[in-house]
Design a protein around this motif. Structure first.
Motif, short mmCIF file in Angstrom:
data_model
loop_
_atom_site.label_atom_id
_atom_site.label_comp_id
_atom_site.label_asym_id
_atom_site.label_seq_id
_atom_site.Cartn_x
_atom_site.Cartn_y
_atom_site.Cartn_z
N LEU A 273 31.00 42.46 42.62
CA LEU A 273 31.02 41.00 42.63
C LEU A 273 30.80 40.57 44.07
O LEU A 273 31.74 40.39 44.84
N THR B 66 35.43 42.06 35.98
CA THR B 66 34.90 40.79 35.50
C THR B 66 35.64 40.33 34.26
O THR B 66 36.24 41.13 33.53
N LEU B 67 35.58 39.04 33.99
CA LEU B 67 36.23 38.49 32.80
C LEU B 67 35.61 39.07 31.54
O LEU B 67 36.32 39.36 30.57
N ALA B 68 34.30 39.27 31.53
CA ALA B 68 33.64 39.82 30.35
C ALA B 68 34.13 41.23 30.06
O ALA B 68 34.41 41.58 28.90
N ASP B 69 34.26 42.07 31.08
CA ASP B 69 34.76 43.43 30.88
C ASP B 69 36.23 43.42 30.46
O ASP B 69 36.66 44.25 29.65
N GLU C 245 34.68 33.09 38.99
CA GLU C 245 34.92 34.43 39.54
C GLU C 245 34.59 34.47 41.02
O GLU C 245 33.48 34.17 41.44
N CYS D 39 37.75 31.70 35.04
CA CYS D 39 36.31 31.79 34.75
C CYS D 39 35.48 31.67 36.03
O CYS D 39 34.34 32.15 36.06
N ASN E 108 40.95 35.93 40.74
CA ASN E 108 40.43 34.57 40.81
C ASN E 108 41.51 33.54 41.11
O ASN E 108 41.21 32.46 41.63
N HIS F 150 30.70 33.03 41.45
CA HIS F 150 29.87 32.60 40.32
C HIS F 150 30.75 32.29 39.13
O HIS F 150 31.94 32.66 39.10
N SER G 247 32.21 31.43 30.26
CA SER G 247 32.96 30.23 30.64
C SER G 247 32.68 29.01 29.77
O SER G 247 33.49 28.08 29.75
N SER H 76 31.70 32.92 35.22
CA SER H 76 31.56 33.96 34.22
C SER H 76 30.62 33.50 33.11
O SER H 76 30.63 32.33 32.72
N PRO I 265 40.75 40.08 36.51
CA PRO I 265 40.11 38.80 36.81
C PRO I 265 41.09 37.65 37.05
O PRO I 265 40.82 36.77 37.87
#
Length: 792
Positions: A490, A350-353, A553, A551, A265, A494, A499, A496, A261
């Protein structure tokens, strides 16, 4: 010993602030001269020794002269917390310098005769990965350069266990049974063996141990489901086992096809080394010198006899890889690290993953530290204990990172004096320490880590990893293994879902900068210390601003990650074969260069089906032709770049695709080396400041983006090539004669095509020639439109 004692005595001598500044500046100048004009192991040690003396002088001053008075318990308490955070960072710095002072570079292993090579079992553990990802990894493993009769590839499927097939939820049970049947058939088609088990016990470690119970090879190779090996993987690694009968591990680096990410980004994937490259290119080599390089869960070979002695893969913690290496090193086994990218994998998108993956790593290393403290582990040499301790205590970084982030606000908002020093002392000690620290890190890691990028990664993880650390401290055995999601789609820009805390911290730091500026300019009695603290807070604001950019993304440019390669092949379309150069490939498509002076705009033709046959690398067996569809063509100087997509690949097609994509490991090495350019401190600082200032604006813009609604894709029929596009409201254009036999002048390329038309049709390749003619006609029309004045 005498030299060390003399150095410590000199180090402890009190000097004036001016003399301290002069000493630090002299050390900087000397280090800079060594850096620019001398090179070699001795220079490296002198450089790091001089820098270390300045750091130690700072720490001595920091401990003895800067703590607040104990009579002010609030300031003293916060000041002590800040000091502990700094001492941790200095500890990590010195341990890393000890480990990485002289990284080991291994020579290639001896080449053995085929008859002397050991039997190898390849384990590909799987849980919920897509069948296409698994097919690619299995096919790549099967095409490795190794005698086929001595190579067995196993798919260890934990997504189709008896437990899952009998799930109380009928839909989940049906999905598990369908997965089992599909993957079993896939393995049969690819020449691999399918294996599952009754229950999902002990996560990945239990799955691997189930594989050990059914396999019998002398060497076990482990690949994650999304880690496809290059053809030369075993040739570059397996020979080390013949040299050392006590060798239990040969580990290779993890290299990735897609950006994480931060890289996606901030758009750094093509120009900045990945975050993990510092670990794999420097730290693992440093650990290797001290017999401390450890198993990283994939892209590794392990000796079966060693695993049997230890009772298989360790599964007490959720990082079974490092725990297994820890156990075997303590039993007197040895390890080897090979610094060559021999696999290509996938990172979390993704940032969450990404945070989820790092939380698992963090918790697992803390579990080992708490349950199997390396300082107390028998069988480890002292330097091995230091090596493992450094790898485990590194994950404490969220605590000091957040301390440094919020500490200046205590002085700005509440006027707490947690760091007692004048401006002159801050410059002589603190500022020079920071610069010296940056110089040492840039000297050791400059090709693999840009300035301040470590701080950015640590801050991004720190906000969420603090909770993970607390969970382990409260209950060391509670964390469970969670599979990291890969291959997320993705398709739009958007923010994250993680964020919100980053926006809150940014707003707090921004308010801190405003208050610091107002107090310094307008509040009576405020000293220059407020200016120093305000600058510290401003740097934190830049870090938080760059994190907001992470954040925010961005959508994925590629649906499937691709690799730049350099291979040759033959493209067959419309019955005619043309030699092509394959320049980039993914599991979805590839780009080939046609050696002809042709151009296309990509419009005005229907997709054409055909086949791509790739010239095999030396020693490889020829693979079948890949079914392709010509989607679009564009012009690059005098060549045509064609995008060929792979549709509805059959299992056997994955073997050909793996041979194309993973036939040459040099492709990944070339990609990594292009990014490994030394980033000096000045340019790195300017780049970091640029992110910190501009990325918050993009993140704020993303706040107001509307969620896109899925819309039906309307296919617009191609315009006839003999009817140019006409702008609305423009006067009618006179018909233009184009194509073969037209009165209008044509290019030399078009003339060549005209001459070639009749023979080509005689060979049954009229579709190919017609397509090429359409490309040229489109180019002529585009050029003519560009020359016309725009309508009034």
């Amino acid at each position: 010993m005498a030299t060390t004692a003399a150095g410590l005595v000199l180090l402890s001598q009190p000097v004036s602030t001016q003399n301290q500044l002069a000493m630090s500046l002299a050390a900087m100048a000397t280090m800079l001269l060594l850096w620019l004009f001398l090179d070699g192991p001795r220079t490296r040690f002198v450089f790091l020794a001089m820098g270390s003396l300045v750091v130690l002088r700072y720490i001595l001053w920091r401990v003895t002269s800067t703590l607040p008075s104990a009579g002010d318990p609030v300031s003293f308490g916060f000041g002590l917390v800040l000091l502990v955070g700094e001492l941790y960072c200095v500890f990590i710095l010195f341990v890393s310098l000890i480990i990485n002072a002289e990284p080991l570079r291994r020579r290639p292993p001896p080449v053995a005769r085929a008859a002397d090579l050991p039997q190898v079992d390849v384990f590909v553990p799987s849980y919920n990965e897509d069948a296409g990802i698994l097919a690619m990894t299995l096919a790549a493993a099967r095409q490795m350069n190794y005698p086929p009769e001595k190579l067995t590839v196993w798919l260890l499927d934990d997504g189709g266990t008896d437990q899952k097939c009998a799930d109380a939820d009928p839909e989940k049970a049906a999905a598990a049974r369908a997965r089992r049947a599909h993957l079993r058939a896939l393995c049969a088609d690819l020449g691999a063996r399918y294996l599952t088990r009754e229950r999902n016990l002990h996560a990945k470690a239990g799955n691997l141990n189930n594989g050990l119970a059914h396999a019998s090879g002398e060497i076990v190779v482990v690949f994650d489901a999304d880690h496809a090996p290059f053809r030369s993987f075993l040739r570059e690694t397996v020979g080390y086992f013949a040299e050392d009968p006590r060798l239990f591990l040969v580990q290779t680096p993890h290299a990735f096809l897609n950006p994480d990410p931060v890289e996606r980004n901030l758009r750094t994937f093509e120009r900045m080394p990945s975050e993990n490259e510092m670990f794999y290119a420097v730290t693992q080599r440093g650990l290797d010198k001290w017999n401390g390089s450890f198993f990283c869960g994939s892209a590794a070979l392990l000796r079966r006899a060693a695993l049997d002695e230890a009772g298989g893969f360790s599964g007490i913690t959720i990082t079974e890889d490092c725990e297994t290496a820890f156990e075997l090193h303590s039993r007197g086994w040895t390890s080897v690290y090979v610094d060559k990218p021999l696999i290509a994998g996938l990172q979390p998108d993704t940032l969450a993953d990404f945070i989820g993956q790092r939380s698992r790593w963090c918790q697992g290393m803390f579990q080992i530290l708490m349950l199997k403290n390396p300082l107390l582990q028998r069988g480890l040499k002292p330097i091995q204990k230091v090596a493992y301790l450094s790898s485990m205590t590194f994950w404490f970084f969220p605590a000091p990172r957040l301390i440094f982030m919020f500490a200046p606000l205590l002085h700005i908002f509440f006027d707490l004096k947690i760091f007692v020093a004048s401006v002159d002392e801050s410059i002589a000690y603190t500022a020079t320490y920071i610069v010296i620290n940056l110089m040492m890190q840039n000297y050791v890691y400059g090709k693999f880590r840009w300035p301040f990028v470590s701080e950015l990664y640590e801050y991004i993880q720190g906000l969420y990893l603090s909770k993970a650390i607390a969970a382990v401290v409260l209950s060391p055995r509670r964390p469970t293994f969670k599979v990291t999601n890969k291959g997320s789609s993705l398709d739009h820009d958007h923010l994250s879902p993680l964020s919100l805390p980053f926006f809150a911290v940014y707003a707090l730091l921004l308010a801190g900068c405003g208050v610091a500026a107002w107090r310094y300019l307008f509040e009576p009695g405020v000293t220059n210390l407020m200016l120093v603290v305000g600058l510290w807070n401003f740097f934190n604001l830049l870090t938080a601003g760059a994190a907001l950019g992470v954040c925010a993304e961005r959508r994925q440019v590629e649906r499937t990650p691709s690799l730049p390669i350099d291979r040759r092949g033959v493209l067959t379309l419309g019955g005619r074969a043309v030699d092509v150069a394959v320049e980039r490939v993914s599991v979805e498509a590839c780009t080939v260069r046609v050696p002809a002076a042709l151009l296309t705009t990509g419009a005005g033709h229907r997709p054409m089906g055909g086949a791509l046959t790739v010239v095999p690398v030396d020693g490889a067996r020829p693979a079948g032709a890949l079914p392709v569809t010509l989607d679009q063509v564009s012009r690059q100087r005098d060549d045509a770049l064609c995008r060929l997509s792979f549709h509805a690949l059959r299992p056997q097609d994955y073997t050909a695709l793996a041979g194309l994509m993973y036939g040459d490991a040099e492709a990944m090495r070339r990609f990594q080396m292009r990014r490994r350019r030394h980033k000096d401190i000045l340019s790195g600082t300017l780049q970091f400041a640029w992110w910190g200032l501009l990325e918050p604006l993009r993140a704020i813009r993303y706040v107001f983006l509307k969620e896109p609604r899925p819309a039906a894709i309307e296919r617009v029929p191609a315009l006839p090539l003999d009817e140019p596009v006409q702008p609305a409201g423009a006067p009618p254009l006179a018909p233009e004669p184009v194509g073969i036999g037209a009165a209008a002048p044509v290019s030399e390329a078009a003339a060549d095509l005209t001459l070639a038309r009749e023979p080509a049709e005689a060979d049954g390749s009229s579709d190919w020639v017609r397509l090429m003619l359409e490309f040229e006609n489109e180019r002529l029309l585009a050029g003519e439109r560009a020359r016309r004045p725009s309508p009034a």
